[in-house]
Design an enzyme around this catalytic site. Structure first.
Site, PDB file in Angstrom:
ATOM      1  N   ASP A  67       0.851  -1.201   0.000  1.00 32.01           N
ATOM      2  CA  ASP A  67       0.000   0.000   0.000  1.00 32.01           C
ATOM      3  C   ASP A  67       0.880   1.243   0.000  1.00 32.01           C
ATOM      4  O   ASP A  67       1.954   1.255   0.595  1.00 32.01           O
ATOM      5  CB  ASP A  67      -0.895  -0.004   1.252  1.00 32.01           C
ATOM      6  CG  ASP A  67      -2.187   0.758   1.037  1.00 32.01           C
ATOM      7  OD1 ASP A  67      -3.255   0.126   1.067  1.00 32.01           O
ATOM      8  OD2 ASP A  67      -2.139   1.997   0.837  1.00 32.01           O
ATOM      9  N   ILE A  90       7.454  -4.146  -8.921  1.00 34.53           N
ATOM     10  CA  ILE A  90       8.041  -4.709  -7.699  1.00 34.53           C
ATOM     11  C   ILE A  90       8.177  -6.218  -7.893  1.00 34.53           C
ATOM     12  O   ILE A  90       7.356  -6.832  -8.593  1.00 34.53           O
ATOM     13  CB  ILE A  90       7.175  -4.371  -6.457  1.00 34.53           C
ATOM     14  CG1 ILE A  90       7.886  -4.790  -5.159  1.00 34.53           C
ATOM     15  CG2 ILE A  90       5.786  -4.974  -6.544  1.00 34.53           C
ATOM     16  CD1 ILE A  90       7.254  -4.219  -3.892  1.00 34.53           C
ATOM     17  N   LYS A  98       1.840 -13.009 -13.674  1.00 35.18           N
ATOM     18  CA  LYS A  98       2.281 -13.837 -14.808  1.00 35.18           C
ATOM     19  C   LYS A  98       3.611 -14.527 -14.461  1.00 35.18           C
ATOM     20  O   LYS A  98       3.755 -15.739 -14.629  1.00 35.18           O
ATOM     21  CB  LYS A  98       2.445 -12.932 -16.028  1.00 35.18           C
ATOM     22  CG  LYS A  98       3.001 -13.616 -17.246  1.00 35.18           C
ATOM     23  CD  LYS A  98       3.232 -12.601 -18.350  1.00 35.18           C
ATOM     24  CE  LYS A  98       4.211 -13.124 -19.369  1.00 35.18           C
ATOM     25  NZ  LYS A  98       4.625 -12.092 -20.321  1.00 35.18           N
ATOM     26  N   TYR A 142     -11.825   7.003 -13.072  1.00 27.59           N
ATOM     27  CA  TYR A 142     -12.085   5.787 -12.290  1.00 27.59           C
ATOM     28  C   TYR A 142     -12.861   4.755 -13.111  1.00 27.59           C
ATOM     29  O   TYR A 142     -12.442   3.606 -13.222  1.00 27.59           O
ATOM     30  CB  TYR A 142     -12.871   6.162 -11.036  1.00 27.59           C
ATOM     31  CG  TYR A 142     -13.168   5.015 -10.105  1.00 27.59           C
ATOM     32  CD1 TYR A 142     -12.177   4.479  -9.282  1.00 27.59           C
ATOM     33  CD2 TYR A 142     -14.454   4.474 -10.017  1.00 27.59           C
ATOM     34  CE1 TYR A 142     -12.457   3.434  -8.403  1.00 27.59           C
ATOM     35  CE2 TYR A 142     -14.742   3.439  -9.140  1.00 27.59           C
ATOM     36  CZ  TYR A 142     -13.743   2.919  -8.330  1.00 27.59           C
ATOM     37  OH  TYR A 142     -14.037   1.878  -7.461  1.00 27.59           O
TER      38      TYR A 142
END
Ligand code: NAD
Ligand code: UDP
Length: 311
Positions: free
Chosen positions: A31, A61, A103, A143
């Site tokens: 987060d 990441i 993946k 959004y």
């Protein structure tokens, strides 16, 4: 299993982390604390199976996990509109990064999509077959379109790269750990009623929404993740209420003396929303157990405590 929850310090994400830890899994919570908060997961920080990583998903990441619940994205119009470009980046680059991770790991990936993909719906109630009615250039589109492209990305990674995806279309959800300044209707009305200030109904209050309690929603997400159906699957409570009905209900439950005032309706505010949950019933054997007033009682108690403690 080791399970990654993006947006795990947010409202829904923190409840999901709780449930996964209770079930004996290892949880990595990722987060950037844009709308999430450490206090939502404070109680998990010392748990040996819980790990918190402060990271913005628009950057790649490398992590190891068996499943990925992808929830990171501001969900309240006030927050997703305050930096619309960032909302788009989170949904496009962030979702792509997380799908790329899934993946590489061959991990199952669940996308927290939204009823907003239906926009201002022309059919009622909304079933998963409906393609929606979204303004691509309006103030909600960062959004709405962001979530639509997230779905598109998920299905392309599924078709092209065999990523094992699940897609949930979540309808309005409420519960403990919503932010005081979240801006969404349930928290606004409760906080206003508790503070004794007028409840702000936008428009004439005849627009409708359907409100699911967070524990029901989390149960639906876990069933979808661990079931065989890719989706998309609507997850929401089919009980439909006008915003004025919601205001009166909260007024009666919290403070019958609280005033109701009418404010302008925001642009592109959907007029009606109610989930058709036939697929969730059939595929996941899921339907909400907590009805509106029962859920509101818990959300109200949470905000009462929260406001008392922050005095
Ligand atoms: P929330 O704002 O409380 O949680 C979102 C979390 O994502 C926050 O902790 C925030 O800090 C984090 N986040 C945002 N951008 C990030 C980024 N770039 N990198 C890392 N973390 C980031 O919202 P919520 O209500 O818990 O919603 C969770 C998910 O469910 C969202 O994807 C939302 O779109 C979806 N959803 C929620 C609802 C609802 O009614 N609550 C309805 C439909 C869909
Ligand atoms: N709304 C309202 N008063 C508020 C906040 C929201 O009348 O203080 C209305 C809003 O215009 C919308 C509905 O409540 O019609 C639900 O708004 P929310 O932001 O909770 O969710 P969404 O519009 O994304 O479903």
């Amino acid at each position: 299993m080791r399970i990654l929850v993006t947006g795990g310090a947010g409202f829904i994400g923190s409840h999901l982390c709780d449930r996964l830890i209770e079930s004996g899994h290892e949880v990595i919570c990722l987060d950037n604390f844009y709308t999430g908060h450490k206090r939502n997961i404070q109680h998990l920080l010392s748990h040996p199976c819980f790990e918190l990583i402060r990271h913005d998903i628009t950057e790649p990441i490398k992590l190891e996990a068996d499943q990925v619940y992808h929830l990171a994205c501001p969900a309240s119009p006030v927050h997703y509109q305050s930096n619309g470009i960032k909302t788009i980046k989170t949904n496009v680059m962030g979702t792509m990064n997380m799908l790329g991770l899934a993946k590489r790991l061959k991990a199952r990936f669940l996308l927290a999509s939204t009823s907003e993909v239906y926009g201002d719906p022309e059919i009622h109630p909304q079933s998963e077959e409906y393609w929606g009615n979204v303004n691509p250039i309006g103030i909600r589109s960062c959004y709405d379109e962001g979530k639509r492209i997230s779905e598109t990305l998920a299905f392309e990674y599924h078709r092209q790269n065999a990523v094992d995806i699940r897609v949930a279309r979540i309808f309005n959800t409420h519960g403990t750990r919503m932010l005081e300044n979240d801006g969404r209707v349930v928290s606004n009305f409760i906080v206003q009623a508790l503070k004794g200030i007028p409840l702000t109904v936008y428009g004439d209050g005849s627009q409708t929404r359907s409100f699911c309690y967070v524990s029901d929603l989390v149960e639906g997400l876990i069933r979808l993740m661990n079931g065989e159906h890719v989706g998309p699957v609507n997850l929401g409570n089919p009980g439909e209420y006008t915003i004025l009905q919601l205001a009166s209900t909260i007024q009666n439950m919290v403070n019958p003396d609280a005033e109701i005032v009418f404010k302008p309706l925001p642009q592109d505010d959907p007029r009606r929303r109610q989930p058709d949950i036939s697929k969730a019933k059939q595929w996941l054997n899921w339907e909400p157990q907590v009805q509106l007033e029962e859920g509101l009682t818990k959300t109200i108690a949470y905000f009462r405590d929260y406001l008392n403690n922050s005095k």
